[in-house]
Every structure is written in C-alpha cells, then in structure tokens.
Design a protein around this motif. Structure first.
Motif, PDB file in Angstrom:
ATOM      1  N   VAL A 314       1.065  -1.443   0.101  1.00  0.00           N
ATOM      2  CA  VAL A 314      -0.513  -0.051  -0.015  1.00  0.00           C
ATOM      3  C   VAL A 314       0.665   1.225  -0.155  1.00  0.00           C
ATOM      4  N   ARG A 315       1.980   0.957   0.419  1.00  0.00           N
ATOM      5  CA  ARG A 315       2.799   2.703   1.428  1.00  0.00           C
ATOM      6  C   ARG A 315       3.120   2.357  -0.513  1.00  0.00           C
ATOM      7  N   LYS A 316       4.017   1.732  -1.115  1.00  0.00           N
ATOM      8  CA  LYS A 316       4.465   1.708  -2.087  1.00  0.00           C
ATOM      9  C   LYS A 316       3.564   2.583  -3.337  1.00  0.00           C
ATOM     10  N   ALA A 317       2.710   1.664  -3.242  1.00  0.00           N
ATOM     11  CA  ALA A 317       1.485   2.172  -4.011  1.00  0.00           C
ATOM     12  C   ALA A 317       0.981   3.814  -4.229  1.00  0.00           C
ATOM     13  N   ILE A 318       1.094   4.294  -3.203  1.00  0.00           N
ATOM     14  CA  ILE A 318       0.953   5.518  -3.207  1.00  0.00           C
ATOM     15  C   ILE A 318       2.244   6.274  -3.053  1.00  0.00           C
ATOM     16  N   GLY A 319       3.707   5.847  -3.279  1.00  0.00           N
ATOM     17  CA  GLY A 319       4.253   6.480  -3.273  1.00  0.00           C
ATOM     18  C   GLY A 319       5.642   6.619  -2.956  1.00  0.00           C
ATOM     19  N   SER A 320       5.260   6.221  -1.475  1.00  0.00           N
ATOM     20  CA  SER A 320       7.063   5.855  -0.898  1.00  0.00           C
ATOM     21  C   SER A 320       7.728   4.772  -1.438  1.00  0.00           C
ATOM     22  N   SER A 321       9.083   5.427  -1.779  1.00  0.00           N
ATOM     23  CA  SER A 321      10.060   4.630  -1.826  1.00  0.00           C
ATOM     24  C   SER A 321      10.517   3.788  -0.709  1.00  0.00           C
ATOM     25  N   ARG A 322      12.165   3.036  -1.381  1.00  0.00           N
ATOM     26  CA  ARG A 322      12.041   1.576  -0.977  1.00  0.00           C
ATOM     27  C   ARG A 322      12.848   2.539   0.109  1.00  0.00           C
ATOM     28  N   ASN A 323      13.990   3.764   0.138  1.00  0.00           N
ATOM     29  CA  ASN A 323      14.617   4.583   0.770  1.00  0.00           C
ATOM     30  C   ASN A 323      13.782   5.330   2.391  1.00  0.00           C
ATOM     31  N   SER A 324      12.764   5.181   2.333  1.00  0.00           N
ATOM     32  CA  SER A 324      11.598   5.479   3.248  1.00  0.00           C
ATOM     33  C   SER A 324      11.325   3.872   3.769  1.00  0.00           C
ATOM     34  N   LEU A 325      11.257   3.390   3.275  1.00  0.00           N
ATOM     35  CA  LEU A 325      10.609   2.403   3.602  1.00  0.00           C
ATOM     36  C   LEU A 325      12.033   1.806   4.941  1.00  0.00           C
ATOM     37  N   ILE A 326      12.690   1.403   4.224  1.00  0.00           N
ATOM     38  CA  ILE A 326      14.304   1.816   4.860  1.00  0.00           C
ATOM     39  C   ILE A 326      14.410   2.697   6.802  1.00  0.00           C
ATOM     40  N   GLY A 327      13.834   3.794   5.926  1.00  0.00           N
ATOM     41  CA  GLY A 327      13.744   4.160   7.169  1.00  0.00           C
ATOM     42  C   GLY A 327      13.130   3.973   8.192  1.00  0.00           C
ATOM     43  N   GLN A 328      12.192   4.084   7.583  1.00  0.00           N
ATOM     44  CA  GLN A 328      11.007   3.534   9.157  1.00  0.00           C
ATOM     45  C   GLN A 328      10.827   2.056   9.278  1.00  0.00           C
ATOM     46  N   PHE A 329      11.105   1.469   8.810  1.00  0.00           N
ATOM     47  CA  PHE A 329      11.434  -0.587   9.483  1.00  0.00           C
ATOM     48  C   PHE A 329      12.805  -0.296  10.554  1.00  0.00           C
ATOM     49  N   MET A 330      14.050   0.267  10.283  1.00  0.00           N
ATOM     50  CA  MET A 330      15.140   1.207  11.239  1.00  0.00           C
ATOM     51  C   MET A 330      14.957   2.092  12.657  1.00  0.00           C
ATOM     52  N   LEU A 331      13.932   2.393  12.202  1.00  0.00           N
ATOM     53  CA  LEU A 331      13.699   3.430  13.039  1.00  0.00           C
ATOM     54  C   LEU A 331      12.735   2.933  14.251  1.00  0.00           C
ATOM     55  N   GLU A 332      11.648   1.674  13.881  1.00  0.00           N
ATOM     56  CA  GLU A 332      11.240   0.743  14.750  1.00  0.00           C
ATOM     57  C   GLU A 332      12.532  -0.125  15.041  1.00  0.00           C
ATOM     58  N   SER A 333      13.415  -0.436  15.187  1.00  0.00           N
ATOM     59  CA  SER A 333      14.793  -1.963  15.380  1.00  0.00           C
ATOM     60  C   SER A 333      14.943  -0.983  16.135  1.00  0.00           C
ATOM     61  N   ILE A 334      15.302   0.435  16.172  1.00  0.00           N
ATOM     62  CA  ILE A 334      16.200   1.263  17.277  1.00  0.00           C
ATOM     63  C   ILE A 334      15.313   1.608  18.022  1.00  0.00           C
ATOM     64  N   LEU A 335      14.047   1.612  17.644  1.00  0.00           N
ATOM     65  CA  LEU A 335      13.059   2.582  19.379  1.00  0.00           C
ATOM     66  C   LEU A 335      13.303   0.970  20.173  1.00  0.00           C
ATOM     67  N   LEU A 336      12.645   0.227  19.231  1.00  0.00           N
ATOM     68  CA  LEU A 336      12.826  -1.554  19.980  1.00  0.00           C
ATOM     69  C   LEU A 336      14.685  -1.298  21.105  1.00  0.00           C
TER      70      LEU A 336
END
Length: 787
Positions: A314-336
């Motif tokens: 869904v996020r890719k379909a509405i225009g999110s780039s792969r770098n943006s998704l990587i940033g989100q997942f990295m943020l989750e892991s660092i937050l954990l």
C-alpha cells in the motif's frame, strides 16, 4: 517525515505487544549481558593503571634455569633495587618492598589484623598514592613511622586527627602516623591497609642488611626516565645476577606494571598469557550474546513478513520510496533497541550485586561517568542498526503489485538466510554447553585427584603474639590435646596451601656441582605425618624420642631428583651442613594442584615454624571444638585475634579462576540459549504462517496429529543437528587449547558433545513443539474459508 514514521513505528509496536515484548526482552538481555561483561573486562584491564607514570613502571622478574626448565617469578634479592639504582643508567627510581602480609596494628583498645607492606622511600615516588594528610616527600625515611589508608585510620582513630599519634605494631613497636592516603583500589596488585618503612623490616630482621643475592625476599619495582631507555636497561638487567654471584643460572627481566596482573603465566622465561586469556573469552562471549540477540530480532521481524507485506504494498502504491520504507523499519528497530536499553539498565542494576558477590569485587554503574552512558547508548544504537538492517532491506524489497494480489511468498533465498541465522545461534549455544561441561569435568577431576594428605577436619592457626616461644607452643599443644577438641597437633613453616621458599643450596653424592636444582625447603614439628595424614613410605617422622636437629624428611619427587636408591640413612648437605634422611614421604600438594609436586625437604626446626596445624576430633561437634580452641588461644595470647582457617577452604580457593569461568559460562551460556530459543520461535512462527494452508488441507485429507508434528519439527531438528556438527570441531579446538595449559587434565570424551546435542535438541523441540501444538489444534476452516 520522521514524525510520521515515528507514529507508525509506535502504533505497530503497540498493536503487536507480544512481538514487542519478545524482541525487547531478547535485546535487553543481550545488551545487559554485554554491558556487565564489558564492565568486568574494563575493571580487569584497569589493574595497576591508577598511577600517573604506570607506562614507565616495571616489575623486575627473576628467570632461573633449574630442574631442566626456566622458572619465572617476581621475587628478587634485597640488593637488587640498590644495584639498579647505582649502576644502571636510564632508571629514575627503584625500590624494594615486601608483598602484603597480615600484621596486628592497634591504637588504645582498637586492634585489627590488617595487610601491611614494608617499602623503601622511593616506593612512593614510583607509585604516587594520593595523600589526604601528610606528604610523600620524606615519608618512610624514619624507622618508627607508618602511613595509614583512609579506612584503617577511621577504624583506629574514629574522628580523632591521626597525624603524629602513636600506634602499636603487634605487641612491640610504637609507630608515629606520618600520613593518610586514599584507600587502595580493588584492581591493584599491591593492596595494603598500611605502609611501613623498609628500615623497620631490617631492624626486625638484621640479616636483610646482608648483600645476599641467593635469597629472594620481596618485590623490586623500577621507573624509567623514559621508555626509550627500555632496551638499554633490559640488556644490562640480564647479567645482573652473574655480576654479583660466582655461579648463577639466573637472569632478570622487566615486566610492565600494567601487565603484572593480566600476564602472569610464563613458559621457558617468556610471558605467554594468564588472566588476559579469560578476559578475551569474556569479550568474545559479550559480543556473541549481543549478536545472537540481533539475529533473534531479524528472525522475529521477517517471520511477520506476511503481515507487513500488504502495508509495504500500500505504501509503495501511494508513492513511498524504498529508502523511506528502509528508514521506517530501521526506526522501529532502533526504537526497540532504545526501549531494550532501558530494560537492560534495570537488569544491570539487579544483577550487579550477585555478580559482585560471585567475583568478590565491587562493580558499580558510574552515573557521572560519560564513558558508561556513551557505551550503553552506542551499544544500543549499534544493536538496533545491526538487528534492523536485514529486516529493513528484506521487507522493503516486496513488489507492490504482487503483495496486493496476495502473491507475496518468501523466496528460498530469504528462507535460507533465516536458517543460517538459526544455525549460527545454536552453534554458539552448543559450543558454550560443551565448554561449560568440560570446565566442570576438569575442575572435578583436579579437585578429586589425590593430594597426599587428608584435608578434611584439618585446621591452621598462625603463630603470633605470646605463642612465639617454644615453651608456649608446647603449652598450647598440651592444652589442645587435653581439651579433646583435637586429636593431633603439629607445626609447619607456612600454611599448607601457600607458596614458600625454594633453594639450590642442596647437594648430595653424585650431584653435578654446575647443575642448578630447585628444592622446596620447609620446617615442621613432631607428628607432621600423623596430623596431616601424609604417608611415610620409608623410615620415620620427626619424634621426641630422637635428636632430630640434623635429620631431614624428603618427598618422593626429591628422591627421584637426587637419584637416591637407598634414601633412608643417606647424607645430603644444605648450605654445606650435613643432614641425614630419616624418612621418605609420599608426594603431597602444597602449591598448585594443577602441576606436578616439586622436590621438597622438611627440617625439624621449631624456630622457623609459623603455623599450628590441628586435626579436629571427628567425634566432637565442630562448633564445640572451635569454641574450645578459641578459648585456649585467647587465654595464652589475649592481645591477638584467633585466626583459624580450614585447610579444605584454602584448597578450594585454588580453583576460584576455573569456578568463575565455569559459572559465568553457565550463566551467559544460559542467556544465549534462551535468546536462541526466541530466534527458533521466530522461525517456527514464520513457517507455521507460511504453511498454515498446507497443514489445513493435510488435516482435511486425514493427516494425523503425529504426522503434522513430525512435518513441522523435522526441519528444526535438522538445523539443530547441523549446528552441533559445526559446533563440535570448533568446541574441540577451544577446549583442547584451554586444557593444554594444565599438566593434569581430563581426556576429552564424547560426554560433553552428547550433552550438547541432547540438550539443544530438547530445548529446540520444546520451543517449536509449543507452536506446533497450537497450529495442529487450529480449525482448518478458519484458514481456508477465504479461498
């Protein structure tokens, strides 16, 4: 964008509480374990580095070629310091001192047995202890002076000003307090409670003033003007013994003060390691546990790929780039990882008291030290980055069209990587299980090896105060036996389990005069073999029925070294005085239980004994016997506290290093196994999610519960077996290298490896089995109703 990603991350973590709790727990245990081990490594690494010029400070070591090998020790003759100071250029200061010893010190009614150290004035120029009162300038020059540590000064004087007050040393000398220094840190090789002038030691023992290069009576430390002089000074040190003795196989060499604690193992005159090897093990262990926690996070994150794939689409379909998704997942892991850091901090606070009790040290969180906080934060951020890297790149690689059509399936590549990660976790866990098993087997082997005497019920009391005359020693023996608390009494020149003197001054018929043979020399009273339980293999023990002033006992090792075919009755010489061998004793352990017993000769000389050895009455209550013994000693020597030690306790102390290694390997091995189980749980969740439709169809077609359980578990069994097959050669190499440091060692059997594979399989099956049961009991209709 950051704010949006943070909201999404927090929402996902809150929505999947079980996933969050497992991950935070795994990361927290990994970070806490790593930090505790790093605190310990830093503590050990900081040994003897509290002094401003420690880099230029060296301990003089003694190499001696004797008994066919080169022995090394840090004990040197008294004239060594003066010789270096007067004749070797490049040396700023040199000093001779004793090693710390327990001596009674008192003021008014306050009397304490504390660690004392005798040293020359230059000792304080080399090791710049911080003075709270007084000054290092001029200290230790007057014979009747003393320098106290802060704690001892408080114990003796309370709130009084101690400077220029007079304290009593033992029951004789009155000493003026000339300075107070800060307490000696625990990670210091020279820990003492008070410092005494070397001149006082010479007054107590006039023979120390002689230029005797044969006796090693203490420690020599030097400080170079600059380390550029090191090679020059080392060259001149090598010949220092030969310049002062007609015949000598000894050489002196310099060991850096900073390496005194960590590099205490020598082979053929060269340092080959010591405590540093244990630190390296703990350092590797620390980061491997952290890496296992990261692997666990990766497995759990990718196990949720099916649930996260539609979000990515869904996020890719509405225009999110792969770098943006990587940033989100990295943020989750660092937050954990940051949350895990908070939990880890609490775990560190909880376990440090236990850890300190185990190691008999005092590690504490330095709240004001930026290095601790920066290490904790840096470690947590690094953990978050490593743990989140693979899931971030993997999850962000999903193609939007495929996942939105429901065609997303984890490829063989990613599945293989997850298997490799689980295998890695169990390789490490299996290695730890094997190594811990071998440590305990080796420890039990050495502890249960015959030591030549019966240590059970054997007690030692130091000779001090009024006991230092032969008449009083005979009186205390008579009263001890009369009390019924003990069955036998003897005397010895030292505690049984301590290192002591050895000499090359023995000669015997057939000895090569140019050959240096070291023989331990000891002194005892009557009934030594009867009291300790050592066996007389030939001849007799010292007895009041004989005049034994020129008699001597030897052990089996001495007979073998001397090559005596008929030892009893043979005459040998010690310092050119003849002695007759009256008995041969079975070899008994007095030093390290890990090495062969050295040659030993025992003289009957009551003037040289320093310890009373008693055998407790086995038919009497131990508490009652101890009470009777204390009463007798307090009556005869009331000014001195009764210090008694069970020989078995002293013997156990020799195994502290191995016990520590085994216990820490056990605990942190347990943590790594627990975290590995979380990783295995992650993979089982992933497989169950991927195969739930297949399992449902199999159940509808009539597959039994056992068939499905075998189907789900056989792959995990394969992974654990593969992990053990990889771990076995690695563990074998490690334990073989560790065991090679011991003369007496076990043969590596199949038992540790069987324990490892059995335990790892049991843990794996229990972990995966719980998830398998859940899948098997699920209703297949719930899975297939949307098809």
């Amino acid at each position: 964008m950051f704010k949006l990603n943070l909201k999404i991350a927090l929402r996902n973590l809150w929505k999947n509480k079980a996933f969050t709790a497992i991950n935070v727990g795994g990361l927290a245990i990994g970070i806490a374990s790593c930090m505790v081990l790093l605190l310990y490594v830093a503590y050990e690494w900081g040994y003897d580095k509290q002094f401003s010029n420690y880099e230029k400070t060296y301990v003089v070591y003694h190499n001696m070629d004797a008994n066919g090998e080169i022995s090394s020790w840090p004990w040197t003759p008294v004239p060594m310091a003066r010789e270096i100071r007067d004749k070797i250029a490049g040396v700023a200061y040199s000093s001779h001192s004793t090693y710390p010893e327990n001596i009674l010190i008192g003021y008014k009614h306050n009397n304490f047995k504390k660690m004392a150290l005798f040293a020359e004035p230059s000792f304080l120029k080399i090791l710049d202890y911080k003075f709270i009162r007084g000054s290092a300038a001029g200290a230790l020059k007057d014979v009747n002076t003393v320098i106290l540590t802060e704690t001892l000064a408080k114990s003796l004087f309370g709130n009084e000003d101690p400077i220029n007050k007079t304290v009593k040393l033992g029951d004789k000398d009155g000493l003026k307090v000339e300075g107070i220094i800060e307490d000696i840190p625990q990670n210091n090789s020279f820990r003492f409670d008070y410092l005494l002038p070397w001149a006082l030691k010479e007054r107590q023992n006039p023979w120390l003033k002689e230029l005797n290069w044969k006796s090693n009576n203490g420690l020599t430390i030097i400080q170079l003007k600059d380390n550029s002089f090191f090679d020059q000074v080392s060259r001149e040190m090598k010949g220092i013994y030969k310049r002062n003795r007609k015949v000598s196989t000894s050489e002196a060499f310099l060991q850096p003060l900073a390496k005194l604690h960590l590099y205490d193992k020598f082979e053929n005159g060269k340092p080959i390691g010591g405590k540093i090897e244990q630190l390296r093990i703990f350092l590797v262990l620390a980061f491997c546990i952290l890496l296992i926690a990261c692997v666990n996070f990766m497995n759990l994150s990718t196990a949720r790929s099916e649930k996260r794939s539609r979000e990515v689409g869904v996020r890719k379909a509405i225009g999110s780039s792969r770098n943006s998704l990587i940033g989100q997942f990295m943020l989750e892991s660092i937050l954990l990882a940051i949350i895990g850091m908070g939990v880890a901090f609490m775990l560190i606070e909880l376990v440090l008291p236990y850890f300190n009790g185990l190691l008999h040290i005092h590690l504490a969180i330095a709240y004001k030290d930026w290095r601790f906080w920066s290490t904790l934060l840096g470690l947590s951020l690094l953990t978050g980055f490593i743990a989140g890297s693979y899931p971030a790149f993997y999850l962000s690689s999903f193609e939007a069209v495929k996942v939105l059509k429901g065609l997303n399936k984890t490829g063989n590549s990613s599945f293989s990587i997850r298997k490799v990660l689980v295998v890695f976790q169990f390789v490490f866990a299996s290695c730890l299980i094997i190594c811990t098993s071998v440590i305990y087997l080796q420890l039990n082997y050495v502890k249960n090896k015959p030591i030549g005497y019966n240590r059970i019920g054997l007690m030692e009391i130091p000779i001090q105060g009024n006991l230092q005359t032969q008449s009083q020693l005979l009186l205390v023996r008579e009263q001890l036996l009369k009390s019924g608390a003990v069955t036998d009494v003897t005397y010895f020149s030292q505690p049984l389990n301590e290192l002591a003197n050895n000499t090359t001054d023995f000669s015997w018929p057939g000895k090569n005069p140019n050959e240096m043979i070291l023989i331990n020399d000891r002194y005892s009273g009557y009934d030594f073999s009867k009291t300790t339980g050592t066996k007389i293999l030939a001849g007799r023990d010292f007895s009041p029925r004989f005049a034994d002033s020129t008699s001597i006992l030897v052990n089996e090792a001495a007979v073998k070294t001397m090559g005596l075919k008929q030892p009893v009755g043979a005459m040998i010489r010690y310092v050119n005085k003849p002695y007759t061998i009256i008995g041969v004793m079975e070899d008994f352990v007095t030093e390290s239980p890990y090495k062969r017993v050295d040659p030993m000769a025992i003289f009957y000389q009551m003037g040289r004994v320093s310890s009373i050895i008693v055998r407790l009455n086995p038919g009497d209550n131990i508490s009652s016997s101890i009470g009777k013994i204390d009463e007798i000693f307090k009556k005869i020597s009331p000014d001195f506290p009764v210090e008694r030690r069970f020989v078995s306790d002293d013997f156990e102390d020799k195994f502290q290093s191995e016990k520590l290694l085994g216990t820490l390997s056990n605990w942190f091995g347990g943590f790594s196994v627990f975290i590995s189980c979380l990783g295995l749980l992650g993979l089982s969740l992933f497989i169950a999610e991927q195969r739930k439709k297949e399992i449902s169809i199999r159940k509808i077609l009539g597959a039994s519960t056992i068939n499905i359980m075998v189907l789900l578990n056989k792959d995990f069994v394969k992974l654990v077996v593969i992990a053990n097959l990889v771990a076995f050669p690695l563990a074998y190499v490690m334990i073989n290298k560790w065991l090679s440091g011991y003369e007496f060692r076990i043969t590596i059997s199949i038992l540790p490896f069987a324990i490892a594979i059995g335990l790892s399989l049991m843990i794996a099956l229990l972990t995966v089995g719980m998830q398998s049961v859940k899948v098997v009991k699920s209703n297949p209709v719930d899975t297939l109703k949307y098809e």
